[in-house]
Design a protein around this motif. Structure first.
Motif, mmCIF file in Angstrom:
data_model
loop_
_atom_site.group_PDB
_atom_site.id
_atom_site.type_symbol
_atom_site.label_atom_id
_atom_site.label_comp_id
_atom_site.label_asym_id
_atom_site.label_seq_id
_atom_site.Cartn_x
_atom_site.Cartn_y
_atom_site.Cartn_z
ATOM 1 N N LEU A 159 4.008 -44.645 19.187
ATOM 2 C CA LEU A 159 4.951 -45.299 18.293
ATOM 3 C C LEU A 159 5.156 -46.762 18.653
ATOM 4 N N ASP A 160 5.258 -47.059 19.950
ATOM 5 C CA ASP A 160 5.522 -48.440 20.354
ATOM 6 C C ASP A 160 4.364 -49.375 20.007
ATOM 7 N N SER A 161 3.126 -48.855 20.050
ATOM 8 C CA SER A 161 1.983 -49.699 19.701
ATOM 9 C C SER A 161 1.959 -50.011 18.209
ATOM 10 N N VAL A 162 2.409 -49.073 17.374
ATOM 11 C CA VAL A 162 2.490 -49.320 15.938
ATOM 12 C C VAL A 162 3.575 -50.348 15.636
ATOM 13 N N VAL A 163 4.716 -50.216 16.317
ATOM 14 C CA VAL A 163 5.791 -51.203 16.141
ATOM 15 C C VAL A 163 5.307 -52.588 16.558
ATOM 16 N N GLN A 164 4.590 -52.665 17.665
ATOM 17 C CA GLN A 164 4.073 -53.959 18.130
ATOM 18 C C GLN A 164 3.054 -54.531 17.153
ATOM 19 N N ALA A 165 2.209 -53.668 16.579
ATOM 20 C CA ALA A 165 1.244 -54.135 15.576
ATOM 21 C C ALA A 165 1.966 -54.697 14.362
ATOM 22 N N GLY A 166 3.058 -54.067 13.971
ATOM 23 C CA GLY A 166 3.829 -54.568 12.843
ATOM 24 C C GLY A 166 4.448 -55.922 13.143
ATOM 25 N N GLY A 169 1.509 -63.597 9.992
ATOM 26 C CA GLY A 169 1.486 -63.673 8.536
ATOM 27 C C GLY A 169 0.472 -62.786 7.851
ATOM 28 N N THR A 170 -0.368 -62.090 8.621
ATOM 29 C CA THR A 170 -1.417 -61.284 7.986
ATOM 30 C C THR A 170 -0.839 -60.095 7.230
ATOM 31 N N LEU A 171 0.168 -59.445 7.804
ATOM 32 C CA LEU A 171 0.755 -58.282 7.135
ATOM 33 C C LEU A 171 1.416 -58.689 5.820
ATOM 34 N N ILE A 172 2.133 -59.815 5.844
ATOM 35 C CA ILE A 172 2.782 -60.295 4.625
ATOM 36 C C ILE A 172 1.736 -60.654 3.574
ATOM 37 N N ARG A 173 0.630 -61.223 4.008
ATOM 38 C CA ARG A 173 -0.432 -61.605 3.061
ATOM 39 C C ARG A 173 -1.055 -60.367 2.425
ATOM 40 N N GLY A 192 -5.577 -57.241 1.399
ATOM 41 C CA GLY A 192 -4.804 -56.138 0.820
ATOM 42 C C GLY A 192 -4.611 -55.040 1.853
ATOM 43 N N LEU A 193 -3.683 -54.143 1.572
ATOM 44 C CA LEU A 193 -3.381 -53.078 2.519
ATOM 45 C C LEU A 193 -4.558 -52.126 2.717
ATOM 46 N N GLY A 194 -5.281 -51.821 1.637
ATOM 47 C CA GLY A 194 -6.458 -50.971 1.767
ATOM 48 C C GLY A 194 -7.525 -51.616 2.630
ATOM 49 N N TYR A 195 -7.730 -52.920 2.443
ATOM 50 C CA TYR A 195 -8.693 -53.655 3.266
ATOM 51 C C TYR A 195 -8.265 -53.658 4.723
ATOM 52 N N VAL A 224 -2.277 -46.665 11.095
ATOM 53 C CA VAL A 224 -1.012 -45.944 10.877
ATOM 54 C C VAL A 224 0.054 -46.896 10.345
ATOM 55 N N LEU A 225 0.075 -48.128 10.841
ATOM 56 C CA LEU A 225 1.016 -49.126 10.319
ATOM 57 C C LEU A 225 0.803 -49.328 8.829
ATOM 58 N N GLY A 226 -0.449 -49.463 8.404
ATOM 59 C CA GLY A 226 -0.752 -49.637 6.986
ATOM 60 C C GLY A 226 -0.307 -48.443 6.163
ATOM 61 N N MET A 227 -0.529 -47.239 6.685
ATOM 62 C CA MET A 227 -0.096 -46.036 5.975
ATOM 63 C C MET A 227 1.426 -46.006 5.817
ATOM 64 N N ILE A 228 2.124 -46.396 6.877
ATOM 65 C CA ILE A 228 3.589 -46.411 6.816
ATOM 66 C C ILE A 228 4.068 -47.440 5.809
ATOM 67 N N VAL A 229 3.465 -48.630 5.828
ATOM 68 C CA VAL A 229 3.866 -49.694 4.896
ATOM 69 C C VAL A 229 3.637 -49.252 3.455
#
Length: 256
Positions: free
Chosen positions: A38-45, A52-56, A203-206, A221-226
């Motif tokens: 869980l902590d690694s997913v939070v850190q990735a987010g 800015g990559t996640l927002i993009r 994009g999220l799929g990419y 997993v971060l992408g799936m959660i988002v």
């Protein structure tokens, strides 16, 4: 208080899943390449937000869904109304509508990439397909369920074509249209993610697709959660209230 309790009850299963995730994955010492902590997913987010990559990726996916859905509504609602008021049009178009509704969405990805290339056009076309047929059918269903006596009464009172459309047909079909939009957007999200894995570089799929190549399960997993959170927010905060308000407005249900 009732609304707060309802919101907390809705979030409770996710809280349980988070607790189980935080406890069981370290306890069984699961390989991070198979499933992340869980902590690694939070850190990735946090890293994705900082650079800015996640927002993009989120912005690109939301833009494609919005454009594809709006284009689908522009064509689907008039076609559904025309089929609902004209037996000849309905009889002619219903067979191909049923045929293509099965193919809507992901099945069009190979052809869409050939027609529009890799990028915005192909993915928008996939979303358009996912929403168009469902909204068309629901609009047809909504118009068909308006009693003929209501249409005749409006006509006898002098309602012209425009008044009949805006004051009888569209209001009467609106609950079904909103339901179609809500259902179609669910399929649109699935088509979007699948198309972004193939036909774009943002994009999220990419993001999911690239993370797989580098064994970054925390990003996957971060992408799936988002994706899930975005859909829940859209459905619960926008689509469900609109559907409920529409049903209450036109007397299908009673306001609590």
């Amino acid at each position: 208080m009732r609304h707060w309790f309802s919101a907390l009850w809705f979030c409770a299963p996710f809280a349980v899943l988070l607790v189980l995730w935080a406890v069981l994955i370290p306890y069984f010492d699961v390989n991070p390449r198979l499933f992340p902590h869980l902590d690694s997913v939070v850190q990735a987010g946090l890293d994705g937000i900082k650079d800015g990559t996640l927002i993009r990726h989120i912005g690109a996916s939301l833009l494609r869904v919005s454009v594809g859905t709006v284009l689908a509504l522009v064509f689907a609602i008039p076609l559904g109304v025309a089929m609902g008021v004209s037996p000849a049009v309905s009889g002619f178009l219903t067979p191909p509508l049923r045929f293509f509704s099965v193919l809507a969405g992901i099945a069009w990805i190979p052809l869409a990439s050939l027609w529009f290339g890799y990028g915005f056009g192909a993915i928008t076309f996939i979303i358009f397909n996912a929403v168009f047929f469902i909204v068309t059918y629901n609009t047809l269903l909504g118009v068909s369920t308006i009693p003929l006596q209501v249409r005749n009464a409006a006509a006898s009172l002098g309602a012209g074509h425009w008044a009949m459309l805006t004051e009888v047909l569209l209001p009467g079909a609106l609950p079904n249209i909103v339901t179609g939009i809500r259902t179609g957007l669910g399929f649109a999200w699935r088509g979007l993610i699948a198309a972004e894995m193939i036909a774009t570089n943002v994009g999220l799929g990419y993001m999911l697709f690239v993370a797989r190549d580098f064994y970054k399960t925390e990003v996957i997993v971060l992408g799936m959660i988002v994706i899930g959170v975005l859909w829940l927010l859209l459905d619960r905060l926008v689509l469900a209230p609109i559907e409920r308000a529409t049903s209450e407005r036109w007397g299908l249900v009673q306001r609590a």
